[in-house]
Scaffold this motif. Structure first.
Motif, short mmCIF file in Angstrom:
data_model
loop_
_atom_site.label_atom_id
_atom_site.label_comp_id
_atom_site.label_asym_id
_atom_site.label_seq_id
_atom_site.Cartn_x
_atom_site.Cartn_y
_atom_site.Cartn_z
N ARG A 460 32.66 -47.75 -31.60
CA ARG A 460 31.20 -47.29 -31.59
C ARG A 460 31.07 -46.00 -31.27
N ALA A 461 30.13 -45.35 -31.63
CA ALA A 461 29.99 -43.94 -31.68
C ALA A 461 30.63 -43.39 -30.37
N SER A 462 30.51 -44.03 -29.20
CA SER A 462 31.06 -43.50 -28.13
C SER A 462 32.88 -43.28 -28.01
N ALA A 463 33.35 -44.26 -28.91
CA ALA A 463 34.94 -43.97 -29.09
C ALA A 463 34.83 -42.60 -29.94
N ARG A 464 34.24 -42.52 -30.88
CA ARG A 464 34.33 -41.12 -31.59
C ARG A 464 34.24 -39.90 -30.79
N TYR A 465 33.25 -40.06 -29.82
CA TYR A 465 32.94 -38.78 -28.96
C TYR A 465 34.06 -38.83 -27.75
N TYR A 466 34.68 -39.89 -27.39
CA TYR A 466 35.85 -40.02 -26.43
C TYR A 466 36.82 -39.09 -27.04
N LYS A 467 37.21 -39.74 -28.31
CA LYS A 467 38.29 -39.18 -29.29
C LYS A 467 38.04 -37.70 -29.22
N GLN A 468 36.88 -37.24 -29.38
CA GLN A 468 36.61 -35.74 -29.44
C GLN A 468 36.95 -34.89 -28.19
N ILE A 469 36.74 -35.63 -27.07
CA ILE A 469 37.01 -35.18 -25.82
C ILE A 469 38.43 -34.88 -25.78
N ILE A 470 39.27 -35.95 -25.99
CA ILE A 470 40.61 -36.16 -26.00
C ILE A 470 41.22 -34.80 -27.06
N ASP A 471 40.58 -34.73 -28.19
CA ASP A 471 41.33 -33.95 -29.15
C ASP A 471 40.95 -32.33 -28.86
N THR A 472 39.53 -32.24 -28.51
CA THR A 472 39.46 -30.76 -28.01
C THR A 472 39.76 -30.41 -26.19
N HIS A 473 40.33 -31.62 -25.62
CA HIS A 473 40.74 -31.36 -24.43
C HIS A 473 39.47 -30.63 -23.39
N SER A 474 38.09 -31.12 -23.77
CA SER A 474 37.12 -30.68 -23.00
C SER A 474 35.85 -31.52 -23.23
N VAL A 475 34.65 -31.14 -22.75
CA VAL A 475 33.44 -32.09 -22.65
C VAL A 475 32.76 -31.48 -23.76
N PRO A 476 32.77 -31.82 -25.15
CA PRO A 476 32.06 -31.04 -26.17
C PRO A 476 30.60 -31.68 -26.24
N ARG A 477 29.87 -31.06 -26.98
CA ARG A 477 28.51 -31.44 -27.07
C ARG A 477 28.41 -32.71 -27.72
N SER A 478 27.59 -33.48 -27.09
CA SER A 478 27.34 -35.00 -28.01
C SER A 478 26.52 -34.79 -29.07
N PRO A 479 26.68 -35.67 -29.91
CA PRO A 479 25.89 -35.74 -31.17
C PRO A 479 24.35 -35.80 -30.99
N TYR A 480 24.01 -36.19 -29.92
CA TYR A 480 22.40 -36.20 -29.47
C TYR A 480 22.06 -35.06 -28.65
N ASP A 481 22.88 -34.20 -28.28
CA ASP A 481 22.40 -32.96 -27.63
C ASP A 481 21.34 -32.00 -28.44
N ASP A 482 21.58 -32.12 -29.80
CA ASP A 482 20.70 -31.28 -30.26
C ASP A 482 19.35 -31.88 -30.93
N LEU A 483 19.22 -33.21 -30.65
CA LEU A 483 17.97 -33.91 -30.90
C LEU A 483 16.59 -33.51 -30.22
#
Ligand code: PNW
Length: 483
Positions: A460-483
């Motif tokens: 799911r898209a959330s798995a990619r977002y969770y991966k980004q959280i893990i990779d960046t060790h932070s809470v990154p912008r979500s793909p929807y934040d700029d919409l």
């Protein structure tokens, strides 16, 4: 939703991310090899109408056969750890330790070794609700002998896996085992007896946990140096009005304190305010003794201090108010507390989810942590479950926003409140059998196709977002934040 992004959205060094599951919800293979019957096998077969879609966990995600794919998806996300549970009846078909199943033992050996090969730490929950039916027939969690039955089982599990598993949860969510189950009658073992059983069960669960902890502490820690505790499910309760403050504190002591004070407080034993209240209630009802069975001095000492960290499962919140005279009070822990004359409500600002018990309130997680710190001091926390249920689909915007918002609150707890939160666990790796909701409620980072024999898992898209959280060790912008 507009979000302020600052530099403090980074997790402290060493903070670990994982995902969780539970044996009955994913494994299937319910009677594979010599596996015994559990109370959930029994409930779904005897009373299919108790499950929303009349489904069961006979096959579920078929992880009994597809465990390699589970390791693969855990590795795709980049999880640091994977929390799964052991099915008691897969290891000990009779529930007792007279016979250890070779196939059961090997199943978890392969899973543990496979995870370690991918650099993912296995975290084991020894008990996640699938009690052997044979032990239920002897009374289950309200028979005090369960303390020995459970600790014998735990010793077997330690002897098999403690060489490779360094983080342990003895028992998952006593509140679901003791309160939700006996107060509603819908949850296995499907026995409705709200007056005595939840309290007797609570005492036995705590003693069982404590004995298992002490076995690990004395027989395994010196060699393997791991960590072990129990996982509590905490609903955050807020007073509806100022006049409800004292009652809300008592409600917290009943849900959180009942399973935490005996373990985490300096003095041990039941929370004093709850103990006093239950004595009064019992007297008023005509009992000669409290329905909350007292601990002996030895029992207080046995249970006190049996933790290495606080494992917190958190999802939702409730508002608390005093019941009107003769008002019907719903069951504990979700709708009310009859013994406390308390009624629980939803704040209008909290959104609803696919699970009827679950309202979204990100601030609740931070407030809950603050309350625990106030009660028990500076302990180390792990969030051992947190996640959202949706209906279906791969573009799960709500789940991404849920993880973003709850994790931002966890960061505030760490950065602003000085809390020692050291790990976070997403519930759950993939869609699975969501107990009484069957397969209608989906919590997965991966979607599972339950009509395909291969039980295909898709990201799911959330798995990619969770991966980004893990990779960046932070809470990154979500793909929807700029919409
Ligand atoms: C937890 N509630 O259960 C369990 O540990 C998981 O097995 C489960 O799938 C997950 O959360 C999602 O439900 C809960 O009613 C079930 O408040 C119900 C509640 C809380 C936790």
């Amino acid at each position: 939703m507009a979000c302020a992004w600052g530099s403090d959205l980074t997790f402290p060094p060493g903070f670990k991310f994982g995902a969780a599951s539970a044996a009955y919800q994913i494994e299937g293979g319910w009677n594979a090899s010599d596996k015994g019957e559990s109370i959930w096998d029994h409930l779904v077969h005897e009373n299919p109408e108790m499950i929303g879609d009349r489904s069961n966990g006979d096959v579920a995600c078929d992880s009994y056969h597809l465990w390699q794919r589970d390791i693969e998806i855990a590795s795709e996300i980049g999880l640091h750890f994977y929390r799964f549970s052991i099915a008691w009846t897969r290891i000990l078909p009779t529930g007792f330790s007279d016979k250890i199943s070779e196939d059961g033992k090997n199943y978890y050996n392969r899973l543990i070794d496979g995870l370690l090969e991918k650099g993912i730490s296995p975290v084991i929950s020894i008990y996640h609700w699938d009690l052997p039916q044979q032990l239920q027939d002897l009374g289950g969690w309200v028979n005090p002998l369960i303390v020995d039955w459970f600790s014998d089982y735990a010793r077997v599990v330690f002897s098999l896996y403690a060489d490779r598993v360094k983080t342990w949860i003895t028992i998952n969510e006593p509140t679901m085992i003791c309160d939700e189950s006996y107060n509603t009658g819908f949850f296995a073992p499907a026995i409705l007896e709200p007056h005595i059983s939840p309290y007797v069960c609570a005492k036995n669960v705590l003693l069982a946990h404590a004995k298992a902890w002490r076995i690990y502490d004395e027989e395994y820690r010196p060699k393997y140096n791991g960590e072990i505790t129990l996982a509590n499910h905490l609903i955050w309760y807020e007073p509806l009005g100022e006049e409800d403050f004292e009652l809300t504190e008592l409600v917290r002591q009943n849900l959180v304190g009942r399973y935490s004070h005996p373990v985490y407080s300096k003095e041990g034993g039941w929370p004093p305010s709850l103990e006093k209240h239950m004595e009064e209630v019992s007297r008023r009802k005509g009992f000669q003794r409290s329905v909350l069975p007292p601990f002996t001095r030895e029992e207080i000492d046995l249970v006190k201090g049996t933790f290495d960290f606080y494992a917190m499962n958190h999802y939702t919140s409730r508002l608390v108010r005093k019941a009107e005279p003769s008002e019907h009070i719903g069951s504990f822990p979700l709708n009310g507390a009859p013994d406390l004359e308390a009624v629980f409500e939803k704040d209008p600002s909290w959104s609803i989810t696919t699970s009827q018990w679950f309202y979204i309130n990100p601030e609740g997680i931070r407030r809950q942590l603050a309350w625990l710190q106030k009660e028990y001091g500076d302990i180390k926390f792990w969030i051992t479950e947190n996640g959202l249920s949706t209906t279906s689909g791969l573009e799960d915007r709500e789940r991404i926003e849920f993880y973003r918002d709850y994790l931002k609150e966890v960061l505030l707890a760490i950065n602003e409140d000085g809390q020692k939160v050291t790990g976070y666990t997403a519930w759950t790796l993939m869609d699975n059998f969501e107990w009484n909701d069957g397969y209608n409620s989906k919590f997965g980072l991966y979607e599972v196709n339950f009509t395909s024999p291969m039980r295909t898992r898709r990201q799911r898209a959330s798995a990619r977002y969770y991966k980004q959280i893990i990779d960046t060790h932070s809470v990154p912008r979500s793909p929807y934040d700029d919409l």
